[in-house]
Scaffold this active site. Structure first.
Site, short mmCIF file in Angstrom:
data_model
loop_
_atom_site.label_atom_id
_atom_site.label_comp_id
_atom_site.label_asym_id
_atom_site.label_seq_id
_atom_site.Cartn_x
_atom_site.Cartn_y
_atom_site.Cartn_z
N GLY A 49 -19.73 -0.25 -3.23
CA GLY A 49 -19.87 0.26 -1.87
C GLY A 49 -18.76 -0.05 -0.87
N TRP A 51 -15.63 1.04 -0.51
CA TRP A 51 -14.92 2.20 0.06
C TRP A 51 -15.84 2.96 1.01
CZ3 TRP A 51 -11.04 5.48 -3.23
CH2 TRP A 51 -10.01 4.66 -3.72
N ASP A 69 -22.62 7.68 -7.55
CA ASP A 69 -22.25 6.76 -8.63
C ASP A 69 -23.29 6.77 -9.74
OD1 ASP A 69 -20.03 4.20 -8.53
OD2 ASP A 69 -21.54 4.15 -10.13
N ASP A 90 -24.24 11.24 -12.39
CA ASP A 90 -22.92 11.45 -13.01
C ASP A 90 -22.24 12.66 -12.36
OD1 ASP A 90 -20.80 12.08 -14.69
OD2 ASP A 90 -21.92 11.56 -16.51
N ASP A 113 -12.55 6.43 -6.58
CA ASP A 113 -12.07 5.21 -7.22
C ASP A 113 -12.71 5.12 -8.60
OD1 ASP A 113 -10.76 2.74 -7.31
OD2 ASP A 113 -12.39 1.65 -6.34
N LYS A 153 -8.04 7.81 -7.76
CA LYS A 153 -7.49 6.87 -8.77
C LYS A 153 -7.24 7.58 -10.09
CE LYS A 153 -9.93 3.16 -10.43
NZ LYS A 153 -10.36 1.81 -10.05
C1 LIG Z 1 -13.98 0.63 -9.49
S1 LIG Z 1 -15.64 1.12 -9.22
C2 LIG Z 1 -15.62 1.72 -7.57
C3 LIG Z 1 -15.53 0.65 -6.53
C4 LIG Z 1 -15.77 1.20 -5.14
N1 LIG Z 1 -14.69 2.09 -4.71
C5 LIG Z 1 -15.88 0.08 -4.12
O1 LIG Z 1 -14.91 -0.11 -3.38
O2 LIG Z 1 -16.90 -0.59 -4.07
C6 LIG Z 1 -15.75 2.58 -10.16
C7 LIG Z 1 -17.11 3.23 -10.15
O3 LIG Z 1 -17.02 4.54 -10.72
C8 LIG Z 1 -18.30 4.84 -11.26
N2 LIG Z 1 -18.19 5.98 -12.16
C9 LIG Z 1 -17.48 6.08 -13.30
N3 LIG Z 1 -17.67 7.28 -13.88
C10 LIG Z 1 -18.52 7.97 -13.06
C11 LIG Z 1 -19.11 9.27 -13.12
N4 LIG Z 1 -18.85 10.11 -14.15
N5 LIG Z 1 -19.93 9.66 -12.13
C12 LIG Z 1 -20.20 8.82 -11.10
N6 LIG Z 1 -19.67 7.57 -10.99
C13 LIG Z 1 -18.85 7.15 -11.96
C14 LIG Z 1 -18.70 3.54 -11.95
O4 LIG Z 1 -20.10 3.48 -12.15
C15 LIG Z 1 -18.19 2.49 -10.95
O5 LIG Z 1 -19.22 2.04 -10.09
#
Ligand SMILES: C[S@@+](CC[C@H](N)C(=O)[O-])C[C@H]1O[C@@H](n2cnc3c(N)ncnc32)[C@H](O)[C@@H]1O
Length: 204
Positions: A49, A51, A69, A90, A113, A153
């Site tokens: 959370g 961002w 997410d 997803d 991200d 990203k």
């Molecule tokens: C590095 S974390 C994000 C951190 C966030 N930006 C923060 O600052 O708190 C990456 C996130 O991408 C989510 N994620 C990966 N693939 C996804 C998808 N297909 N759909 C939704 N979320 C996804 C993961 O569950 C994870 O929580």
């Protein structure tokens, strides 16, 4: 390197953010001002959370942040922040996009991200990251408002240039951003696109 990690980790704790990744957005915001008061923001891969919290504060009470997410969890935004909506699911699933569309069909800024679950195999991790990044671009082509901004990203690797060249076609200004808070050994970079040229897609 550990010292850098500790610095951003401690800073995030002190400033009330659940993850150090917040500074990867803050650095871009301070330099490029991609988030503006009143903006409507779509945050893909938003947990835990940081961002979303940062974006909600930056756009302020007149704005909106929609976060999506795979993982669920409470996200508590700071005072004087935008309204925040969380969607659990997803983003590669079309039904999830319908849920986003129900809230709003157009956003001023789309940030991602998202990262795949890494396997240690650089090639396959990069390919999975590109699948997610291409999905973010597809969503942007549909949902980003004219002149909107994009910050996504991507793991750098063999097909990165092709991805970046594709993004470039749709924005007035594009950059590859490697924030100081991103670990040097990480292959992650952020593709910034500013000034979305909404008509480009329909002209093709
Ligand atoms: C590095 S974390 C994000 C951190 C966030 N930006 C923060 O600052 O708190 C990456 C996130 O991408 C989510 N994620 C990966 N693939 C996804 C998808 N297909 N759909 C939704 N979320 C996804 C993961 O569950 C994870 O929580």
């Amino acid at each position: 390197m550990k010292e850098v990690q500790d610095f951003y980790f401690k800073k995030a704790k002190k400033e009330g953010y659940p993850a150090r990744s917040v500074y990867k957005l803050e650095e871009a915001q301070q330099k490029y001002h991609l988030l503006k008061p009143g903006n409507k923001v779509l945050d893909l891969g938003c947990q835990p959370g940081s961002w979303s919290m940062y974006a909600a504060k930056a756009v302020g009470p007149g704005g909106l942040v929609v976060g999506v997410d795979l993982t669920s969890g409470a996200i508590q935004t700071k005072v004087n922040s935008a309204k925040f909506n969380f969607l659990h699911g997803d983003i590669t699933d079309e039904l999830m996009l319908d849920k986003v569309r129900e809230i709003r069909g157009e956003f001023d800024v789309i940030i991602s991200d998202m990262a795949p679950r890494t396997t240690g195999n650089k090639w396959s991790d990069q390919q999975h990251s590109l699948i997610l990044s291409r999905r973010v671009l597809e969503i942007a082509l549909e949902m980003l408002a004219p002149q909107g901004n994009f910050y996504c990203k991507v793991f750098e690797g063999a097909d990165f240039k092709e991805y970046f060249d594709t993004v470039r076609r749709y924005f007035k200004m594009t950059k590859v951003v490697k924030p100081k808070s991103s670990r040097n050994e990480s292959r992650e970079v952020f593709v910034l696109g500013m000034g979305f040229k909404k008509t480009t897609q329909s002209e093709e």
